[in-house]
Design an enzyme around this catalytic site. Structure first.
Site, PDB file in Angstrom:
ATOM      1  N   TYR A   1     -54.334  28.320  23.066  1.00 47.97           N
ATOM      2  CA  TYR A   1     -53.106  27.443  22.823  1.00 47.97           C
ATOM      3  C   TYR A   1     -53.043  26.469  21.764  1.00 47.97           C
ATOM      4  O   TYR A   1     -53.828  25.740  21.333  1.00 47.97           O
ATOM      5  CB  TYR A   1     -53.198  26.395  24.302  1.00 47.97           C
ATOM      6  CG  TYR A   1     -52.243  25.377  24.261  1.00 47.97           C
ATOM      7  CD1 TYR A   1     -50.772  25.647  24.793  1.00 47.97           C
ATOM      8  CD2 TYR A   1     -52.391  24.185  23.641  1.00 47.97           C
ATOM      9  CE1 TYR A   1     -49.515  24.828  24.557  1.00 47.97           C
ATOM     10  CE2 TYR A   1     -51.170  23.135  23.640  1.00 47.97           C
ATOM     11  CZ  TYR A   1     -49.794  23.590  24.107  1.00 47.97           C
ATOM     12  OH  TYR A   1     -48.992  22.630  24.129  1.00 47.97           O
TER      13      TYR A   1
ATOM     14  N   ASP B   1     -57.555  24.555  14.363  1.00 44.96           N
ATOM     15  CA  ASP B   1     -56.726  23.812  15.339  1.00 44.96           C
ATOM     16  C   ASP B   1     -57.592  23.043  15.981  1.00 44.96           C
ATOM     17  O   ASP B   1     -58.204  23.086  17.209  1.00 44.96           O
ATOM     18  CB  ASP B   1     -55.788  24.583  16.240  1.00 44.96           C
ATOM     19  CG  ASP B   1     -54.757  23.702  16.953  1.00 44.96           C
ATOM     20  OD1 ASP B   1     -55.142  22.437  16.953  1.00 44.96           O
ATOM     21  OD2 ASP B   1     -54.074  24.265  17.913  1.00 44.96           O
TER      22      ASP B   1
HETATM   23  C1  LIG Z   1     -52.355  19.510  22.524  1.00 50.83           C
HETATM   24  C2  LIG Z   1     -52.508  20.507  21.762  1.00 50.83           C
HETATM   25  C3  LIG Z   1     -51.642  21.010  20.472  1.00 50.83           C
HETATM   26  C4  LIG Z   1     -50.118  20.473  20.500  1.00 50.83           C
HETATM   27  O1  LIG Z   1     -50.040  19.045  20.247  1.00 50.83           O
HETATM   28  P1  LIG Z   1     -48.913  18.204  20.550  1.00 50.83           P
HETATM   29  O2  LIG Z   1     -49.068  16.863  20.090  1.00 50.83           O
HETATM   30  O3  LIG Z   1     -48.625  18.152  22.093  1.00 50.83           O
HETATM   31  O4  LIG Z   1     -47.609  18.845  19.968  1.00 50.83           O
HETATM   32  C5  LIG Z   1     -51.726  22.134  19.843  1.00 50.83           C
HETATM   33  N1  LIG Z   1     -53.154  22.642  19.598  1.00 50.83           N
HETATM   34  C6  LIG Z   1     -54.104  22.134  20.629  1.00 50.83           C
HETATM   35  C7  LIG Z   1     -55.478  23.021  20.299  1.00 50.83           C
HETATM   36  C8  LIG Z   1     -53.590  21.226  21.564  1.00 50.83           C
HETATM   37  O5  LIG Z   1     -54.801  20.895  22.375  1.00 50.83           O
END
Ligand SMILES: *Cc1c(COP(=O)(O)O)cnc(C)c1O
Length: 402
Positions: free
Chosen positions: A134, A224
């Site tokens: 995700y 990420d």
């Molecule tokens: C929550 C999340 C996102 C997205 O962040 P938002 O601030 O909700 O746009 C991206 N990558 C990971 C791993 C996340 O947990």
């Protein structure tokens, strides 16, 4: 009318209305006091109404609330960039700010693609990512991710020829690199802990091998760490263990106070843009990037994180969770997973978790299980008795199901 997230509005039950919040507690309009077991989507690491964060944000409002970074700059953003440079490992030194994790992920993917386009390697159009990953809700992030919720996109466009998904297994990783390396610009991962894909935890050896393969084939490695950054896995950043070329931070960056995120690149990536050709500039610029309120609160949050030794708080949370769950099993439970300040109970049948939210509410806990996953991602300032209430509530639920 509010259109709520991830909800079928026709069947949605009324959300709990919150009228106050302090520490780990949410106070509802109908007089309930609830421990927030998921820290408002994993970001409120200091809990709510944290006086020193409240203070800096109020100060900054009286100075200026926003100034764009197009042709202008200011102290809070300069100080935060310098702080992140010191805080992050290796030569992750160049900060590109944005307003949310999804956008920061988009920026990282754009950086990786343009890095190779700037070098004339126009065949490198593909991204590799993990199955069950995700990376956010925007279009490229959805495409790179592997979340069943977005399968309507697959139905609309078909599977993207520009993304290849691999499981967290070294042989599969090696095979995929063998097959696609000359077309790949990056490998993007949620390191060690895949959050929204089901709190899946995997071993660091996978990331070490990924780093070797990225070096061997000259592919950029992106972490990420929107969810994992700032201690969640029991590491400050997973990047402390394996160094990526680009790291993406969000959620806890501002202590959960305001939406803000950052994409931090190393020297190699930055230098791929740094020349006399204006077309080689990074073409991105969110209106609210480097927002001074967000920068001030992030700076203060990081200061407290370091000064108050938050990593020790995370270790204590992990210890307590391991101790409380030791030897715990139930026929309906497939697995109990713990890493840092995250626990996930995976059940065989998602139906088993129906009604859990109301059950927890009656016992003073706010929880939001999804699919087969009952989990907690607690604020780091939680006390042992509050953490035990969360864990005991989880166990009590399974006791009703004998
Ligand atoms: C929550 C999340 C996102 C997205 O962040 P938002 O601030 O909700 O746009 C991206 N990558 C990971 C791993 C996340 O947990």
């Amino acid at each position: 009318m509010i259109w709520y997230p991830y909800q079928q509005m026709k069947t949605m039950k009324e959300p709990y209305k919150i009228v106050d919040a302090e520490g780990v507690y949410l106070y509802t309009e109908d007089g309930h006091k609830l421990v927030d077991s998921i820290a408002s989507w994993w970001c409120m690491i200091h809990g709510y109404k944290f006086s020193c964060l409240n203070k800096v944000i109020k100060e900054q409002v009286d100075n200026f609330s926003h100034i764009m970074l197009g042709g202008l700059t200011h102290d809070p953003v300069q100080k935060l960039a310098e702080k992140l440079r010191q805080l992050l490992p290796g030569d992750l030194d160049y900060c590109f700010f944005s307003d949310s994790g999804s956008v920061a992920v988009e920026v990282s993917l754009k950086m990786a693609l343009q890095y190779y386009m700037n070098r004339g390697e126009t065949q490198r159009t593909m991204v590799m990512s993990l199955t069950h990953s995700y990376h956010g809700d925007t279009f490229k992030a959805m495409e790179v991710g592997d979340d069943e919720d977005y399968h309507f996109v697959l139905n609309a466009y078909g599977k993207s020829p520009n993304v290849v998904h691999v499981p967290t297994e070294i042989p599969a990783l090696e095979e995929a690199f063998e097959k696609y390396h000359d077309k790949l610009n990056c490998f993007i991962v949620e390191p060690l802990l895949q959050g929204a894909g089901g709190m899946r935890m995997y071993d660091i050896s996978f990331l070490k091998r990924a780093r070797e393969l990225c070096d061997k084939y000259d592919v950029l490695l992106i972490f990420d760490e929107v969810a994992t950054g700032f201690g969640r896995t029991g590491n400050r950043f997973v990047a402390d263990l394996v160094l990526p070329d680009i790291i993406v931070l969000g959620k806890a960056l501002t202590g959960g106070y305001i939406g803000h995120a950052v994409t931090v690149a190393n020297h190699k990536v930055y230098n791929g843009f740094y020349d006399d050709n204006p077309e080689h500039a990074l073409m991105h610029g969110p209106t609210f990037m480097g927002n001074p309120l967000a920068c001030r609160v992030a700076l203060k949050s990081i200061e407290v994180f370091e000064r108050e030794n938050y990593m020790a708080l995370v270790y204590n949370i992990e210890e307590t969770m391991r101790y409380a769950m030791e030897g715990y099993s139930h026929p309906l439970i497939k697995e109990v997973r713990i890493m840092g300040a995250c626990i996930c109970i995976e059940v065989y049948d998602p139906e088993v978790l129906n009604g859990y939210q109301e059950f927890a509410y009656e016992r003073g806990v706010f929880a939001r299980p999804f699919l087969n996953y009952l989990y907690a991602m607690v604020p780091y300032i939680i006390e042992e008795k509050e953490l035990m209430l969360i864990l005991d509530t989880m166990k009590a639920w399974f006791e009703t199901k004998v």
